[in-house]
Motif scaffolding. Structure first.
Motif: not given
Length: 344
Positions: A204-207, A139-144
């Motif tokens: 990170l929190f969401t994932g 999910f951190r990677a999706l925040d691009h």
């Protein structure tokens, strides 16, 4: 039911308000990321949207727990403190640029603390903790891209919430509906062109919260079928992470080095608009989540999960063919080394 609707509406409005209020402080503090909507210019995007999502989710969920109107249930109450700790670590990374290994280690500790080992067993619980870390990083990677992580988060939250409702885990279902509502309120400011970003804190929190909740819903089921359902619920993030790892390994680039090599970047190179990219990837996430929910409730067999895995593999293989890396830059030290070799 009435409380769930009221809680979701409160979380949506609170997240939207906080995201608007935090944009200015984020810009003034320099907690920003520069994204490129086109070739002409780059724009600063403050990264405090995750704080808004975290605050709205925790405040509303804890209000239900404190008033005993919507108690989270045994073991589930530990998800919020652990998720908040992961979010705090992510916020530190947004402000001070922590090393990736610190994020992985901190998220792993939090994941190990929330896994229900009495239902999963220790070996499966260790695997579940590793999977939680993987999803959080995905999910951190999706925040691009503008709107992408939030959209996938909303879809996944509804899917995992449906699985929780099927297991009569009402408190967990309400928590996931509150998270989905908070992400929706955040998306009001994050749709292209984004005025605020989710950041490492929010992603990170969401994932972490989604993966941990999914583990709770699948605890007690068989390891093989459980792994298939968990993969389907988060297939898009897993495919994006796999695509990045394979492409960087093939190009002999560091896995920790950023680059325009994610799903959204490659689809943009095919000519899709930012909005179209998010809609297409959101549809892909919805397909995987739907199969996961149907498999969890018994409406679909194991073959449906295999179709999701096969589809993700095909997407990764096709998008790997799109060139995303430019020619490698030669540093001045490398030039001097080459001159010394030639002169010698």
């Amino acid at each position: 039911m009435l409380y769930g609707i009221l809680a979701a509406a409160t979380a949506l409005l609170l997240a939207a308000l906080l995201a608007a209020l935090l944009r200015g402080p984020g810009l003034r503090a320099g907690v920003v990321e520069r994204r490129q909507p086109g070739a002409a210019r780059r724009r600063p995007v403050p990264l405090l949207g995750g704080v808004a999502v975290l605050a709205a989710t925790c405040l509303v969920a804890w209000a239900g727990e404190w008033t005993h109107v919507a108690p989270l249930g045994d073991g589930v109450g530990g998800l919020l403190p652990a998720g908040a700790a992961v979010a705090a670590l992510g916020l530190a990374a947004d402000v001070w640029r922590l090393r990736a290994r610190v994020l992985v280690a901190g998220t792993a500790v939090a994941a190990a603390c929330v896994v229900p080992y009495d239902e999963t067993g220790v070996p499966a619980g260790i695997l579940a903790a590793g999977w939680i870390v993987l999803v959080a990083l995905a999910f951190r990677a999706l925040d691009h891209a503008d709107g992408l992580a939030g959209t996938v988060g909303v879809i996944t939250a509804f899917g995992v919430g449906a699985c929780a409702a099927a297991e009569v885990m009402d408190g967990l279902a309400v928590l996931l509906s509150v998270l989905a509502a908070a992400l929706t309120g955040f998306l009001m400011h994050n749709w292209h062109p984004a005025r605020i970003g989710l950041g490492t804190c929010g992603s990170l929190f969401t994932g972490f919260l989604l993966a941990s909740a999914a583990v709770f819903t699948r605890a007690g089921h068989g390891l093989g079928e459980g792994a298939g359902v968990l993969f389907s619920l988060t297939a898009l993030g897993t495919a994006d992470l796999a695509l990045v790892v394979v492409s960087r390994r093939a190009a002999r680039r560091s896995l920790l080095r950023g680059g325009p090599d994610h799903l959204g970047h490659r689809l943009r190179r095919l000519g899709l608009t930012p909005q179209g990219t998010v809609v297409l990837l959101g549809a892909g996430a919805f397909s995987g989540v739907l199969v996961g929910v149907l498999a969890h409730t018994g409406w679909a067999g194991d073959g449906a999960v295999l179709w999701v895995a096969g589809g993700a593999l095909v997407v990764v293989l096709l998008l790997l063919r799109i060139p995303v890396y430019g020619p490698r830059r030669i540093t001045s030290s490398q030039v001097r080394g080459q001159l010394r070799v030639r002169s010698g």
